[in-house]
Structures are given as structure tokens and as C-alpha cells.
Motif scaffolding. Structure first.
Motif, short mmCIF file in Angstrom:
data_model
loop_
_atom_site.label_atom_id
_atom_site.label_comp_id
_atom_site.label_asym_id
_atom_site.label_seq_id
_atom_site.Cartn_x
_atom_site.Cartn_y
_atom_site.Cartn_z
N GLY A 11 8.30 17.02 -2.91
CA GLY A 11 6.92 16.98 -3.36
C GLY A 11 6.03 16.26 -2.36
N SER A 15 3.06 18.32 -0.33
CA SER A 15 1.70 17.86 -0.57
C SER A 15 1.04 17.41 0.72
N ILE A 19 -2.40 18.97 2.35
CA ILE A 19 -3.61 18.16 2.23
C ILE A 19 -4.16 17.69 3.56
N ASP A 50 -6.20 14.99 -7.49
CA ASP A 50 -5.00 15.70 -7.04
C ASP A 50 -3.86 15.53 -8.03
N ILE A 54 -2.18 18.72 -9.71
CA ILE A 54 -0.77 18.99 -9.43
C ILE A 54 0.04 19.01 -10.72
N ASP A 130 -3.96 25.23 -3.45
CA ASP A 130 -2.97 24.29 -2.94
C ASP A 130 -2.29 23.50 -4.05
N THR A 131 -3.10 22.86 -4.90
CA THR A 131 -2.53 21.93 -5.87
C THR A 131 -1.99 22.64 -7.11
N MET A 135 1.56 24.07 -5.34
CA MET A 135 2.33 22.91 -5.79
C MET A 135 2.92 23.16 -7.18
N ALA A 154 4.49 14.20 -4.78
CA ALA A 154 3.29 14.89 -4.33
C ALA A 154 2.05 14.00 -4.47
N VAL A 155 1.96 13.31 -5.58
CA VAL A 155 0.82 12.42 -5.83
C VAL A 155 0.83 11.25 -4.86
N SER A 158 -0.68 12.29 -1.66
CA SER A 158 -2.13 12.43 -1.77
C SER A 158 -2.84 11.09 -1.66
#
Length: 206
Positions: A11, A15, A19, A50, A54, A130-131, A135, A154-155, A158
Motif C-alpha cells: 500500500g 500510494s 501521489i 486521501d 482510499i 488514483d485513490t 488503490m 497507503a495513508v 500520503s
């Protein structure tokens, strides 16, 4: 531990790859960082947005957006209009020498900064691609028990990116003490925004 680390890293890397491309949102965060204007709230808003998108994508909102093309068209037109307006504003700012100083004179208010950030975030169809869609699809491919770990990775990417972009921009302040540097940045911003707006419209009505 390895079973948890793998989806987190997956993730995080996906991401980060999505990004870090130059775009409207990143350029706005960079400019706010250079002006030292409400950097914390802007970074927090971008990262939180985000995280929301996500997570929504992983739980299936991406499928909903795909099924409702009218909503996508609405977002595209709205996003193109917003990007076009900001692009023209940047080019006009480029031609105004008094707007080149790094000092806080003329900086937008906190409400204005958040409103602009929201526009770059939620009126940009690429953000949803993207998100929510990409994702979301990648996260949904994970076993159900590991999806929250994927989202966490992923977060994390971001928040890390936006914090580095916003707060790291101050290292470039000596460079932007020269008016010409601001002119070049605003020229890049203006051309990028107008190009993105034109691209969105051409793609929608092709």
C-alpha cells in the motif's frame, strides 16, 4: 509480522508512486510551503482526504463511480473549470512583481487555503482514479483481514509525502527570494493547470 508488513509495504509503495507525480494538488502544497501559509492544515487536509478516498475505494465506492458515468462527467467539467481558473490566476500573478515576495503579505486566509485545497482534491477526477479506483482495486485484492493494513500503508505514504512537500519547501526559500524564481514557478503552475484542464475536457468530449 511478515504477513502484516507485506500488505503495508504494498500500500505504501503504490500510494507513493501515484501521489508523487507533478500535479495541481502537489504544486499548490509546494507553493503554500514556500509562502509558509497554513502548511499544517493544508498537509493535514490532503492526507486526511486521501485516507478517506482510499478507504472508500477499498470498501467498494470505486465500483459505484464506474457505474455512474454522469457523476464522472460532472466532476470532470467542474475540475476543468477550477483548474482553468487557477491557471489563469497563476499566470496573472506571474505578471505582477508585487506578488513575488515570500513574505506573508497578501497570503490567503486559512479558510481560503482549505477551500483551494478542497478544490484541488475533490474536483480533480485524477484523484478518484488514483485513490478510489486504482488503490481501491489493489486493496480489494488483499485478503479481507489484511485490507486495513494495506490502507494504513497507503495513508502513511500520503501523509509522509505531503508533510515532506509542505515543510520541506522552506529549504528552497533562499532560491525563491528572487522574483524571477516566483515567476518561473507561477508560469509552471499556470501552464500545468491549463494543460490539465484542457486534457480533462478533451478526454471527456472526445
Amino acid at each position: 509480522m511478515t504477513d502484516i508488513f507485506a500488505p503495508f509495504l504494498s500500500g505504501f509503495l503504490l500510494s507513493a508512486a501515484l501521489i508523487m507525480a507533478i500535479g495541481a494538488q502537489n504544486l499548490f502544497v509546494l507553493r503554500q510551503g514556500l509562502k509558509r501559509g497554513h502548511v499544517g492544515p493544508v498537509v493535514l487536509f490532503c492526507g486526511s482526504a486521501d485516507a478517506l478516498l482510499i478507504a472508500a475505494g477499498v470498501v467498494g465506492v470505486g465500483a459505484f463511480l464506474t457505474a455512474v458515468p454522469q457523476l464522472t462527467l460532472f466532476l470532470t467539467i467542474g475540475g476543468a473549470a477550477f483548474l482553468g481558473w487557477y491557471g489563469v490566476k497563476a499566470l496573472r500573478r506571474m505578471a505582477a512583481p508585487e506578488a513575488m515576495a515570500v513574505a506573508s503579505n497578501g497570503s490567503i486566509s486559512l479558510g481560503g487555503a482549505i477551500a483551494a485545497t478542497a478544490g484541488f482534491t475533490f474536483l480533480n477526477p485524477h484523484v478518484y482514479l488514483d485513490t478510489v479506483l486504482l488503490m481501491g482495486a489493489a486493496g480489494s485484492a488483499q485478503p479481507a483481514a489484511l485490507r486495513p493494513i494495506f490502507v494504513a500503508g497507503a495513508v502513511s505514504a500520503s501523509f509522509t509525502w505531503f508533510a515532506a512537500l509542505g515543510y520541506g519547501a522552506r529549504l528552497l526559500v533562499p532560491l525563491f527570494a528572487r522574483p524571477m524564481a516566483w515567476r518561473v514557478l507561477d508560469a509552471i503552475v499556470g501552464i500545468t493547470m491549463l494543460s490539465l484542464a484542457a486534457s480533462l475536457l478533451m478526454r471527456s468530449f472526445a
